[in-house]
Motif scaffolding. Sequence first.
Motif, short mmCIF file in Angstrom:
data_model
loop_
_atom_site.label_atom_id
_atom_site.label_comp_id
_atom_site.label_asym_id
_atom_site.label_seq_id
_atom_site.Cartn_x
_atom_site.Cartn_y
_atom_site.Cartn_z
N LEU A 240 0.90 -1.14 0.10
CA LEU A 240 0.04 -0.08 0.07
C LEU A 240 0.96 0.99 0.17
O LEU A 240 0.66 2.13 -0.73
CB LEU A 240 -0.99 0.07 1.20
CG LEU A 240 -2.25 -0.65 1.04
CD1 LEU A 240 -3.03 -0.92 2.37
CD2 LEU A 240 -3.25 -0.05 0.07
N LEU A 243 2.37 1.53 -3.38
CA LEU A 243 1.15 1.91 -4.43
C LEU A 243 0.60 3.28 -4.16
O LEU A 243 0.61 3.90 -5.30
CB LEU A 243 0.08 1.14 -4.13
CG LEU A 243 -0.74 0.58 -5.18
CD1 LEU A 243 -0.49 0.56 -6.55
CD2 LEU A 243 -1.69 -0.64 -4.88
N LEU A 247 0.96 6.22 -7.04
CA LEU A 247 -0.45 6.73 -7.60
C LEU A 247 -0.09 8.38 -7.33
O LEU A 247 -0.60 9.13 -8.08
CB LEU A 247 -1.46 6.52 -6.25
CG LEU A 247 -2.03 5.00 -6.91
CD1 LEU A 247 -3.07 4.82 -5.67
CD2 LEU A 247 -2.95 5.34 -8.04
N LEU B 250 -6.10 1.65 -10.52
CA LEU B 250 -5.08 1.37 -9.61
C LEU B 250 -5.72 1.78 -8.20
O LEU B 250 -5.39 1.18 -7.05
CB LEU B 250 -3.74 2.12 -9.66
CG LEU B 250 -2.94 1.59 -11.06
CD1 LEU B 250 -2.06 2.56 -11.51
CD2 LEU B 250 -2.37 0.01 -10.49
N THR B 251 -6.37 2.98 -8.09
CA THR B 251 -7.08 3.39 -7.03
C THR B 251 -7.95 2.49 -6.41
O THR B 251 -8.16 2.28 -5.18
CB THR B 251 -7.71 4.86 -7.28
OG1 THR B 251 -6.74 5.80 -7.95
CG2 THR B 251 -8.24 5.47 -5.93
N ALA B 253 -7.94 -0.67 -6.93
CA ALA B 253 -7.32 -1.74 -6.33
C ALA B 253 -6.67 -1.52 -5.07
O ALA B 253 -6.60 -2.46 -4.09
CB ALA B 253 -6.13 -2.19 -7.47
N ARG B 254 -6.09 -0.42 -4.95
CA ARG B 254 -5.47 0.24 -3.69
C ARG B 254 -6.65 0.00 -2.57
O ARG B 254 -6.33 -0.25 -1.34
CB ARG B 254 -5.18 1.58 -3.87
CG ARG B 254 -4.18 2.20 -2.64
CD ARG B 254 -4.89 3.55 -2.16
NE ARG B 254 -4.32 3.97 -1.08
CZ ARG B 254 -4.91 3.55 0.21
NH1 ARG B 254 -5.84 2.87 0.33
NH2 ARG B 254 -4.28 4.08 1.34
#
Lengths: 312, 312
Positions: A240, A243, A247, B250-251, B253-254
């Motif tokens: 996290l 990521l 992001l 991606l958000t 998934a995060r």
Amino acid sequence: MKTSAVCVLGAGLIGGSVLRAATDAGYEAWGYNRSEAGVRAARADGFDVDGDIAAVLRRAAAADALIVIGVPMPALDSILSDIKEFAPGCPLTDVISVKAPVAAAVHRHELGAHYVGGHPMAGTSESGWAASTSDLFRDAAWAVGVDPGTQVEPWSRVARLALDCGAVVVPVIAAEHDRAVARISHLPHVLAEALAVTGAGGGDLALGLAAGSFRDGTRVAATAPDLVRAICEPNSAALLEALDDALRLLTDARDRLAADHTLGPLIDAGYSERDRYDTLRRWDITDIRPGDHNWLERLREAGQRGGVIRVL
Amino acid sequence: MKTSAVCVLGAGLIGGSVLRAATDAGYEAWGYNRSEAGVRAARADGFDVDGDIAAVLRRAAAADALIVIGVPMPALDSILSDIKEFAPGCPLTDVISVKAPVAAAVHRHELGAHYVGGHPMAGTSESGWAASTSDLFRDAAWAVGVDPGTQVEPWSRVARLALDCGAVVVPVIAAEHDRAVARISHLPHVLAEALAVTGAGGGDLALGLAAGSFRDGTRVAATAPDLVRAICEPNSAALLEALDDALRLLTDARDRLAADHTLGPLIDAGYSERDRYDTLRRWDITDIRPGDHNWLERLREAGQRGGVIRVL
């Protein structure tokens, strides 16, 4: 060193490759695999793999073998119960992709005294015995745990096995390992999956135009989904963090592209960091021997600075 | 087809490879390069490359050569002015990575009548003449424009050049090309840059542990920054769309990873789409000839469905 026997539990891509490489290096090596198909495949290739975990582990106990846990994370608890029952005194390591959760489980099963975490940084998008090779670890980095309390004897056996398999040893504690691999192994998986989905969103036209950048960027998305989950999900806290960093970078780049039509800052930074990776020189740790005063802390610090062990 | 002469403007990785491949295929081929170093390097390899744009283009006009623009986007306007001055009647194509902005510039310079956009989907992270090879386009997709108003004669010459260079022709209009490559070529660059930066954020320890997934995932971040900007930035609108899709994935998934410790949905989708890419079969367009009734619209539609031209 009473013996050089190695007992590998789980004869998949990584475990199977350890079995092959250890055998090639002259170890007396045998293993266990849960699936009958895997047992048959390994036996057909001349390896001593059995589906009877009790028998395999009793032999390990009798030979004081180094036990190498090569099962995926979801199977860990069950295999630790077996080890606790049949071979609790053996030196113990693993080749699982995350270290803190494995160490926690090992300690829950009261097997911590002889345990040293391990993680060879090698693999392919294939899995199973059929994908295993004896040279998978050639020149690879093999993380070997130097957490406080690690004992010299099992540590030396694990490090020697890694070296005998052709790898270089990177000394690292579990938490730092997990944060590092979140960035260079787990995040690449997540980005590859997102790229595969976004690319395919362009339909057959887009996929038909796709060339090297898409092929390489999505390569690890071809890995079996269960395996990717077993690799990434146990490391969710560190992943996290990585990521969120990615992001943030991507969102900043997006906003900059929308506002000024430029990707300059991200591209410059990415080029520079990829160059840092390409030109990184592993330096040899030669002045710290297992058992020396403060050896664990000194190895940890050397590993943080990019040091590796090539000879023990 | 009065002639099979080809005049390549810009002898870098792509333009240089076109010059090599066209020469190998029997074309009378020559070129222009702005930098003296590039001119010398190409000449040393026996190719007819000159730094005098007027002379090069006058020769093209005299020979009715197909002009191939191989300069990067920032140099486009200047080269189009030269073409307008010295060889305005030649059939014209380009190998630049984005199509709508090139077409717009070509029309601004009133060179649209004989223009057909092109984009061979091939490359390496290297650049310049030294990286060019005659087999760069072997089995690659080569996008060839089928926008309304495209003329049969220049279209056929561009398509034939692509085939003669070893590629297959993907017919596509400019806007659809740009949206597709945003997803399968420009987005991979952006993700690779972000991965390189995030990985290096883990320091030498992380970079020292990095293996195949990081190496492949950041490969294109080794491309020269100016080149990546020249490739991606002119396509900012389509790239923003692709980037927003990826950011959304991606958000999600995060958030799912944070809430439920699972990446299951993204991983399943990524695996499935990578498999779709791996198993994609290009089918041959055999029933549409340039100049047939509605040929441009029919080729466009076939290209959308993954069709390619292998023989003209």
